[in-house]
Design an enzyme around this catalytic site. Structure first.
Site, PDB file in Angstrom:
ATOM      1  N   HIS A  12      -4.149   1.167  12.034  1.00  0.00           N
ATOM      2  CA  HIS A  12      -3.967  -0.082  12.774  1.00  0.00           C
ATOM      3  C   HIS A  12      -5.346  -0.689  13.060  1.00  0.00           C
ATOM      4  O   HIS A  12      -6.182  -0.035  13.686  1.00  0.00           O
ATOM      5  CB  HIS A  12      -3.248   0.214  14.096  1.00  0.00           C
ATOM      6  CG  HIS A  12      -2.745  -1.009  14.786  1.00  0.00           C
ATOM      7  ND1 HIS A  12      -3.502  -2.147  14.938  1.00  0.00           N
ATOM      8  CD2 HIS A  12      -1.549  -1.286  15.357  1.00  0.00           C
ATOM      9  CE1 HIS A  12      -2.802  -3.063  15.570  1.00  0.00           C
ATOM     10  NE2 HIS A  12      -1.606  -2.570  15.828  1.00  0.00           N
TER      11      HIS A  12
ATOM     12  N   HIS B 245       0.838  -1.214   0.000  1.00  0.00           N
ATOM     13  CA  HIS B 245       0.000   0.000   0.000  1.00  0.00           C
ATOM     14  C   HIS B 245       0.875   1.267   0.000  1.00  0.00           C
ATOM     15  O   HIS B 245       0.511   2.275   0.611  1.00  0.00           O
ATOM     16  CB  HIS B 245      -0.945   0.036   1.206  1.00  0.00           C
ATOM     17  CG  HIS B 245      -1.950  -1.071   1.231  1.00  0.00           C
ATOM     18  ND1 HIS B 245      -3.197  -0.958   0.670  1.00  0.00           N
ATOM     19  CD2 HIS B 245      -1.893  -2.334   1.736  1.00  0.00           C
ATOM     20  CE1 HIS B 245      -3.873  -2.093   0.848  1.00  0.00           C
ATOM     21  NE2 HIS B 245      -3.091  -2.951   1.486  1.00  0.00           N
TER      22      HIS B 245
ATOM     23  N   ASN C 264     -10.401  -2.774   2.339  1.00  0.00           N
ATOM     24  CA  ASN C 264     -10.060  -2.810   0.910  1.00  0.00           C
ATOM     25  C   ASN C 264     -11.307  -2.566   0.069  1.00  0.00           C
ATOM     26  O   ASN C 264     -12.417  -2.535   0.597  1.00  0.00           O
ATOM     27  CB  ASN C 264      -9.481  -4.181   0.536  1.00  0.00           C
ATOM     28  CG  ASN C 264      -8.013  -4.322   0.932  1.00  0.00           C
ATOM     29  OD1 ASN C 264      -7.325  -3.339   1.201  1.00  0.00           O
ATOM     30  ND2 ASN C 264      -7.545  -5.549   0.965  1.00  0.00           N
TER      31      ASN C 264
HETATM   32 FE1  HDE Z   1      -2.591  -4.733   5.559  1.00  0.00          FE
HETATM   33  N1  HDE Z   1      -0.765  -3.933   6.001  1.00  0.00           N
HETATM   34  N2  HDE Z   1      -1.924  -6.529   6.159  1.00  0.00           N
HETATM   35  N3  HDE Z   1      -4.330  -5.579   4.960  1.00  0.00           N
HETATM   36  N4  HDE Z   1      -3.236  -2.975   4.904  1.00  0.00           N
HETATM   37  C1  HDE Z   1      -0.408  -2.665   5.826  1.00  0.00           C
HETATM   38  O1  HDE Z   1       0.686  -1.389   7.429  1.00  0.00           O
HETATM   39  C2  HDE Z   1      -0.810  -6.770   6.870  1.00  0.00           C
HETATM   40  C3  HDE Z   1      -4.665  -6.894   5.099  1.00  0.00           C
HETATM   41  C4  HDE Z   1      -4.488  -2.674   4.461  1.00  0.00           C
HETATM   42  O2  HDE Z   1      -3.223   3.539   3.869  1.00  0.00           O
HETATM   43  C5  HDE Z   1       0.918  -2.352   6.437  1.00  0.00           C
HETATM   44  O3  HDE Z   1       1.005   0.813   7.782  1.00  0.00           O
HETATM   45  C6  HDE Z   1      -0.728  -8.153   7.249  1.00  0.00           C
HETATM   46  C7  HDE Z   1      -6.068  -7.088   4.852  1.00  0.00           C
HETATM   47  C8  HDE Z   1      -4.546  -1.298   4.055  1.00  0.00           C
HETATM   48  O4  HDE Z   1      -1.652   3.381   5.382  1.00  0.00           O
HETATM   49  C9  HDE Z   1       1.342  -3.668   7.070  1.00  0.00           C
HETATM   50  C10 HDE Z   1      -1.852  -8.730   6.720  1.00  0.00           C
HETATM   51  C11 HDE Z   1      -6.560  -5.844   4.567  1.00  0.00           C
HETATM   52  C12 HDE Z   1      -3.275  -0.789   4.293  1.00  0.00           C
HETATM   53  C13 HDE Z   1       0.191  -4.563   6.721  1.00  0.00           C
HETATM   54  C14 HDE Z   1      -2.601  -7.710   6.054  1.00  0.00           C
HETATM   55  C15 HDE Z   1      -5.461  -4.930   4.636  1.00  0.00           C
HETATM   56  C16 HDE Z   1      -2.484  -1.856   4.825  1.00  0.00           C
HETATM   57  C17 HDE Z   1       1.916  -1.708   5.517  1.00  0.00           C
HETATM   58  C18 HDE Z   1      -2.252 -10.182   6.793  1.00  0.00           C
HETATM   59  C19 HDE Z   1      -7.979  -5.473   4.190  1.00  0.00           C
HETATM   60  C20 HDE Z   1      -2.787   0.614   4.003  1.00  0.00           C
HETATM   61  C21 HDE Z   1       2.060  -0.285   5.987  1.00  0.00           C
HETATM   62  C22 HDE Z   1      -2.469 -10.655   8.099  1.00  0.00           C
HETATM   63  C23 HDE Z   1      -8.930  -5.728   5.241  1.00  0.00           C
HETATM   64  C24 HDE Z   1      -3.092   1.555   5.121  1.00  0.00           C
HETATM   65  C25 HDE Z   1       1.203  -0.180   7.148  1.00  0.00           C
HETATM   66  C26 HDE Z   1      -2.613   2.939   4.766  1.00  0.00           C
HETATM   67  C27 HDE Z   1      -1.142  -1.720   5.220  1.00  0.00           C
HETATM   68  C28 HDE Z   1       0.146  -5.831   7.141  1.00  0.00           C
HETATM   69  C29 HDE Z   1      -3.793  -7.994   5.367  1.00  0.00           C
HETATM   70  C30 HDE Z   1      -5.637  -3.528   4.371  1.00  0.00           C
HETATM   71  C31 HDE Z   1       2.682  -4.211   6.600  1.00  0.00           C
HETATM   72  C32 HDE Z   1       0.362  -8.796   8.032  1.00  0.00           C
HETATM   73  C33 HDE Z   1      -6.844  -8.397   4.946  1.00  0.00           C
HETATM   74  C34 HDE Z   1      -5.741  -0.562   3.486  1.00  0.00           C
HETATM   75  O5  HDE Z   1       1.487  -3.562   8.454  1.00  0.00           O
END
Ligand code: HDE
Length: 713
Positions: free
Chosen positions: A340, A76, A148
């Site tokens: 978060h 992202h 999402n």
């Molecule tokens: Fe994320 N995800 N994600 N994700 N995600 C990040 O956090 C992660 C997942 C989503 O505009 C990171 O600050 C893991 C699902 C959005 O700043 C990180 C898993 C969904 C955004 C991270 C998921 C999301 C992130 C990268 C699996 C939809 C952007 C930078 C367990 C429900 C937020 C950050 C923004 C961002 C980890 C799965 C949505 C790396 C480990 C499912 C919208 O922490």
């Protein structure tokens, strides 16, 4: 020459979210506030040097510059943000005690939309999932809804996240391709790890290339828990419903946009807000009884690769979000915002979805690296609007000057403060850790059996689409797999498609020139859910881009009438002419044939055809690639190209007081669907009628869209 000594600078403002601005003062200073005389020349021993080591201003300026970048998000990374307000209808209070869901409460918020795979400088219109993350600054603390634009995810367990992300990221040897899933490693993973098939299907559909952030749905994906004032618990799924409907680009537009305007979605969002066409969504909930199995109609609510069709559980609207302010500083706001899924308020809690559980660990961890330490919640964009009274201390970039000597609990030296809820004079509503029953079980690395169905929802989604949408899906798979070098991977993915839908598999196999495999897994047939189709229904045209083609000879009254009608209807009109300058009514030309491309316009009004100007060279101008049909020899070839592209993209074209032969002259199909002749007063209403359904899909689809369905009627 000496620069006049400036006025002393303004005092630095404290970091509060209520007033986070740091306006540029009048006098230039160092970071320590010393006023500077000259920032254009280094301090040298004589005009020809050498430069002196003692030049603190030079070293400070360059050192700070060297550290201007922070690590981009690992996923992202590419995003755009906006500020707005959430107004609650009060309907959510029945099942949730959160104060921001009480009737009439207005909560400020910040939204960040993003792509997933690409790096920070990548193009907007790539085929990908979009992030839709909302930070509500509620009076009970920050609530982040980090979702999402698709309701399902690739994996069921957080432990697979590094795997799926490594597969979609560029190949590690040469770091190509950027922001693409059309390559071997992604399809290798998805075809081996079939729980990813349902999400892959959504990405291959039109949802993977949204027309605009303003026209996307948002989903919390996981099931969350809500707790009412009386302690009753319900399971919920979050939905954002855009006022403008859900619309997409066609693949040709996406590819053109990535070259002609890589900031396509970012610009669209900020332009709409600047124009006063404020994007709006309703927040809705699907509510489920918190039963022992945590499932609904055979769908395991803890499996994030599954969604529950709206046809089965309708969405109850609980409030409205309006985005009405662009960020003032991209870095401070959009880049530094830290979401978060564990930022929750009393009345909202998580479930045991194993993907969600892993996310609760990941986000704080990533912010510590990305934002340089544990105090990122003190950055203005992250600062809660509720009072913060924690006992977290020190750390990198600590901006609070904490008072007191006893940041521990219990204490007697700071009078026992801060009190836990229920202690001293603290009667505030605390966060509720819902006392959920934990089933007697055995520790181990396994999934429930209900997680084993990997294909039934991909099939249900595909079979719920309209004919043209299904064709787009076939083309997307064919394109993506066609870009894979390994035939083993293509064949393995075809095997997965054979389990999803035989016709889809056959259509893709034909394009790839490969044999059609038979299904090797038994898959449950589910009732189609037409609500996932984008084609059914009609929507307001607010903020859609209407191109008005006019020449410098078009009568002033015609331009005035068309622009006024377009504004009145809610469009954002853009005047397009051969060259720049002003038109007869004095309006400036917004786009010229040199700078415009079909991707910018949702529909076109042709108030005047444009004759070739010097510089429009059919043979040497790549933009004039369109061969002019004999009837269009008098037209500027770039206008012919614009109209032919617009036609191919199934968009409406209204010829305003043009000869009957106008469309035929351009080589288009006479008066085919969406090609309309109109007088000046009827032109804009004609465009409104056509744009309400987004595109003229019938143009290339003999069967046409199925009539409006009960789900959207
Ligand atoms: Fe994320 N995800 N994600 N994700 N995600 C990040 O956090 C992660 C997942 C989503 O505009 C990171 O600050 C893991 C699902 C959005 O700043 C990180 C898993 C969904 C955004 C991270 C998921 C999301 C992130 C990268 C699996 C939809 C952007 C930078 C367990 C429900 C937020 C950050 C923004 C961002 C980890 C799965 C949505 C790396 C480990 C499912 C919208 O922490």
């Amino acid at each position: 020459m000496t620069t006049p000594v400036p006025e002393p600078t303004q005092a630095r403002k404290p970091n509060t979210n209520a007033d986070p601005g740091h306006p540029q003062g009048t006098a230039l200073t160092t970071s320590q506030g010393a006023v500077l005389r000259d920032t254009d020349h280094s301090l040298k021993a004589g005009p020809r040097g050498p430069v002196l080591l003692q030049d603190h201003h030079l070293r400070e300026k360059i050192t700070h510059f060297d550290h201007e970048r922070i690590p981009e998000r690992v996923v992202h990374a590419r995003g755009a943000g906006a500020h707005g307000t959430f107004t609650s209808y009060g309907t959510g209070s029945r099942i949730c005690s959160a104060a921001f869901l009480a009737e009439g409460v207005k909560t400020p918020l910040f939204v960040r939309f993003s792509t997933v795979a690409g790096s920070r400088g990548s193009a907007d219109a790539v085929r990908d999932t979009r992030g839709f993350a909302t930070k509500f600054y509620t009076e009970e603390g920050v609530f982040d809804l980090v979702g999402n634009n698709m309701p399902v995810f690739f994996i069921q367990d957080a432990i697979k996240f590094p795997d799926v992300v490594h597969s979609v990221k560029p190949h590690p040897d040469l770091e190509i391709p950027q922001a693409q899933s059309a390559h071997d490693t992604f399809w290798d993973f998805v075809s081996l790890h079939t729980q990813a098939q349902a999400h892959a299907m959504w990405v291959m559909s039109d949802r993977g290339i949204p027309r605009s952030f303003r026209m996307m749905e948002g989903f919390g994906v996981h099931t969350f828990r809500m707790i009412a004032a009386d302690g009753q618990s319900s399971l919920v799924k979050f939905h954002w419903k855009p006022k403008l409907g859900v619309h997409s680009l066609v693949w040709e537009e996406a590819m053109l946009a990535n070259g002609a305007d890589p900031d396509f979605h970012r610009r669209d969002l900020s332009d709409a807000i600047k124009a006063g066409a404020f994007p709006e969504w309703e927040l809705g909930l699907q509510v489920f009884e918190d039963n022992e199995g945590q499932s609904f109609d055979g769908i395991d609510l803890l499996d994030p690769t599954k969604f529950v069709p709206e046809e089965l559980v309708p969405i109850q609207m609980v409030g409205k979000m309006v985005l009405d302010r662009n960020p003032s500083n991209y870095f401070a706001e959009t880049e530094q915002v830290a979401f978060h899924p564990g930022h929750l308020v009393p009345g909202i809690d998580v479930t045991n979805d194993p993907l969600l559980q892993g996310r609760l660990f990941s986000y704080i961890d990533t912010q510590i690296t990305r934002l340089g330490g544990p105090n990122f919640s003190q950055l203005p964009i992250n600062l809660p609007h509720a009072p913060v009274n924690d006992m977290l201390r020190d750390g990198m970039h600590q901006t609070y000057i904490h008072e007191g000597i006893a940041p521990y609990h219990p204490n007697s030296l700071d009078g026992g403060c801060p009190y836990q809820a229920g202690e001293g004079d603290n009667s505030k509503m605390p966060f509720i850790d819902f006392p959920e029953l934990v089933a007697e079980s055995v520790k181990g690395r396994s999934n429930p059996v209900s997680f084993d169905d990997h294909f039934s929802q991909a099939r249900m989604f595909y079979r719920s689409l309209q004919a043209h949408e299904r064709r787009h899906v076939q083309q997307a798979y064919s394109f993506e797999l066609g870009k894979c070098a390994s035939e083993v991977i293509r064949a393995r993915q075809l095997q997965a498609l054979a389990n999803i839908d035989v016709q889809l598999c056959a259509a893709v196999a034909r394009e790839l020139g490969l044999p059609v495999p038979g299904a090797d897994t038994e898959v449950v047939d589910r009732e189609p859910c037409p609500s996932v189709s984008q084609a059914l229904g009609s929507w307001p045209v607010d903020g859609r881009i209407l191109g008005i083609v006019a020449s410098h000879h078009t009568e002033a009254s015609v331009i005035e009438t068309l622009v006024a009608a377009a504004n009145h209807a809610g469009f954002q009109p853009l005047l397009l002419s051969s060259v720049g300058g002003s038109l007869a009514d004095g309006s400036p030309v917004d786009r010229t044939l040199l700078t415009a491309r079909s991707i910018e316009f949702d529909a076109l009004l042709i108030a005047d055809f444009l004759v070739p100007v010097a510089g429009a060279k059919v043979d040497s101008d790549t933009k004039a690639g369109a061969v002019r049909p004999p009837g269009a020899i008098g037209f500027d070839p770039r206008l012919v190209l614009l109209l032919q592209e617009t036609y191919r993209q199934s968009k409406a074209i209204v010829a305003v007081d043009q000869p009957e032969s106008f469309f035929q002259d351009l080589g288009l199909e006479g008066t085919g669907p969406g090609l309309v002749h109109a007088s000046v007063p009827d032109a804009v209403p004609g465009a409104v009628a056509l744009l309400a359904t987004h595109r003229v899909w019938e143009r290339f689809d003999e069967s046409g869209p199925v009539p409006k369905d009960s789900a959207r009627a």
